[in-house]
Design an enzyme around this catalytic site. Sequence first.
Site, short mmCIF file in Angstrom:
data_model
loop_
_atom_site.label_atom_id
_atom_site.label_comp_id
_atom_site.label_asym_id
_atom_site.label_seq_id
_atom_site.Cartn_x
_atom_site.Cartn_y
_atom_site.Cartn_z
N ARG A 1 10.91 -1.73 11.03
CA ARG A 1 9.99 -1.10 11.97
C ARG A 1 9.63 -2.08 13.08
O ARG A 1 9.42 -3.26 12.82
CB ARG A 1 8.71 -0.68 11.22
N ARG B 1 10.96 -6.42 4.91
CA ARG B 1 10.81 -4.98 4.67
C ARG B 1 11.74 -4.16 5.57
O ARG B 1 11.80 -4.37 6.77
CB ARG B 1 9.36 -4.58 4.93
N ARG C 1 -1.65 -7.34 13.65
CA ARG C 1 -2.12 -6.30 12.74
C ARG C 1 -3.03 -6.88 11.65
O ARG C 1 -3.99 -6.27 11.24
CB ARG C 1 -0.93 -5.56 12.12
N ARG D 1 -9.47 3.60 8.74
CA ARG D 1 -9.22 2.20 9.07
C ARG D 1 -10.37 1.61 9.88
O ARG D 1 -10.29 0.45 10.30
CB ARG D 1 -7.95 2.14 9.93
N LYS E 1 0.83 -1.21 0.00
CA LYS E 1 0.00 0.00 0.00
C LYS E 1 0.86 1.26 0.00
O LYS E 1 0.63 2.18 -0.78
CB LYS E 1 -0.87 -0.06 1.26
#
Length: 220
Positions: free
Chosen positions: A160, A127, A171, A88, A13
Amino acid sequence: MRLILLGPPGSGKGTQAKLLCSRNHLVHIATGDILRRAIEENTPAGARARPFMEAGKLVPDELVNGVIAERFASADRPTRFVMDGYPRSLVQADTFDALLDRHHLCLAAVVLLTVDDEEIVRRVAGRWVCPRCQTPYHVESNPPRVPGVYDLDGVRLEQRPDDRAETVRARLEVYRNNTAGLARHYRDKGLLREVFASGDIEGVYQRILEVLRGQAGSSC
Ligand code: AMP
């Protein structure tokens, strides 16, 4: 053009939002980035958001709605944008609808990126982001020129804290609990466009353009 991008963590995203913005002169509004900056700068909003973010939970609606209201209250409020990570929840969607109405702004589309869970875990685990500007890299699909280092200024890339495997699972669960309602909300308004987001970055980008083609003549 005004867009909302929806998709699970690791769906690409953020990457697609950045591409859409840089190639179409749109403003990128990412609540995750805004909140991470608030934490770094030790603001009251950051201090409130931190425990929720570290646990992979959603930050309370009223805090996030406040952050967005502030962004749109400024004199340089964005008029053409991609929303990344907001809304969200249904409460946020209703609040955002009302905010857009107040500013006489309409949405061109809400793009829902879909990816299967196994691919998400693989993507998120690889990531790494620039700690300053949050530009994302992936060890397999989008590696930096020098491993572990941001291409533009040599800053060390970081993982992160909320990209840890157990947090990602939390999540994903949160995402699933909220997305069905959000997707219905925008489908009912005739705005939802689904895009299969597996595969390479450019291929996904082209599929997004494809579903937006119908919006070409729209003033939204
Ligand atoms: P993201 O970078 O969009 O994946 O967001 C990272 C984290 O920031 C999320 O896991 C939430 O804790 C928080 N967050 C970002 N946007 C929102 C939002 N719209 N509502 C609630 N929490 C959010």
